[in-house]
Design a protein around this motif. Structure first.
Motif: not given
Length: 346
Positions: A51, A84, A89, A109-110, A176, A179, A210
């Motif tokens: 993440k 995050p 990512q 993360n998503q 979040s 997550a 986070e």
């Protein structure tokens, strides 16, 4: 380490008395192996995408992944965003697809944003695994889940309820609302509270990004807004110490119960001081290690089945509800009495 944290040996549910997780396309200097060229001949290259990098939980996952890669003789790329971010990512994901790695293992993360990258990777013969957090609608080949999500969520709620005398106001702190793993645990905890503890009242859900210091600030505000608050469940490794520090500074040790998921090194002082009685985790090194071993298994064209012996790990358990989910372990309940028995390097 005083006790080897091979959690499978603790047994399911018997292991605890009451029954976390930004940037650019180029991997950082901290990568285990250079990403270019990603594949040479028959060399297996496994890319591990956390993440975020530079937090102790995922640093421990990296150590386990590195160990497995060395023992298997595969090349490991480990990199990710410094915050995050799902979009950041996906840049790493896309880069590794273009480089033609053998497998990509992502802790999304998503989750809803990765499906097109999963499909693109699979179209090129790249195996895709999720780990730590899932994206069940993405079409991933396998999910390496650290715990049974329902067990963990209900265990956290049972623990907090017992500390609160099964009545009063409680709140949630969570990194979040995107997550998948954290929010699945949260939903199971909330459902448990509704089903079993009618005298408990959920008054707030604080999103902590986070960030331990931000979590502390949010909980300090929460404590002022709800002077009768009796309990907090914090669902990630930064929210638990943040909440603990807030309760400590507010002089409410013993008045506001806390539990959640965090790392032994970070929580040891708070446990010793009595700021909280318990928190939960698994061995994150084992999570990184098992993820790499299962990725290599898939790359080799081998199936992954319930009870299968994975060399260097042991027998695995497949989820009863999803044949593409491996459940690694039962959660460990850390207390003042046992915390010194564990050393995950974090």
């Amino acid at each position: 380490m005083c006790v080897k944290a091979r959690i499978a040996s603790l047994g399911w549910l018997a292991a605890f008395g009451l029954a976390l997780a930004g940037c650019g396309q180029k991997p950082s200097q901290d990568s285990v192996a250079s990403p270019a060229p990603a594949k040479t001949g028959s060399k297996v290259v496994i890319a591990l995408l956390p993440k975020l990098v530079n937090i102790d939980y995922f640093d421990a996952c990296k150590r386990g992944a590195t160990k497995a890669a060395e023992e298997l003789g595969v090349t490991l790329i480990y990199d990710g965003p410094t915050e995050p971010s799902g979009s950041e990512q996906n840049k790493f994901f896309d880069t590794w697809i273009r480089q033609g790695v053998s497998a990509i293992c992502v802790a999304p993360n998503q989750p809803k944003t990765i499906r097109r990258f999963v499909e693109k990777a699979q179209a090129q013969g790249i195996k895709v695994l999720t780990w730590d957090s899932d994206a069940p609608e993405s079409g991933r080949d396998l999910f390496v889940n650290q715990v049974d999500e329902k067990v963990l969520g209900e265990t956290l709620m049972d623990d907090l309820a017992a500390q609160m005398g099964e009545e009063g106001e409680w709140a949630i702190a969570i990194a979040s609302l995107d997550a998948a793993n954290l929010n699945t645990w949260r939903r199971h905890a909330e459902a448990r509270a509704r089903e079993k503890y009618p005298k408990l009242k959920l008054v707030a859900t604080e999103v902590t990004k986070e960030d331990e210091n931000f979590a502390r600030q949010k909980i300090e505000t929460l404590l002022n807004a709800y002077p009768n608050l009796k309990g907090i469940i914090a669902f990630d490794s930064n929210s638990v110490p943040g909440a603990s520090e807030a309760v400590k500074r507010a002089g409410k040790i013993g008045q506001v119960a806390i539990t959640g998921n965090s790392t032994p090194g970070k929580m040891r002082p708070y446990i010793k001081e009595g700021v909280l009685k318990s928190f939960y985790l698994w061995d994150p090194r084992e999570l990184g290690e098992l993820t790499v071993r299962l990725a290599a298994t898939l790359v080799a064209g081998q199936p992954v089945t319930d009870g299968q012996e994975i060399p260097g790990h042991g027998r695995i358990k497949i989820s009863d509800s999803d044949s593409k989910t491996v459940i690694m372990a039962a959660p460990i309940r850390f207390t003042k009495e046992n915390i010194d028995h564990y050393d995950f390097g974090i």
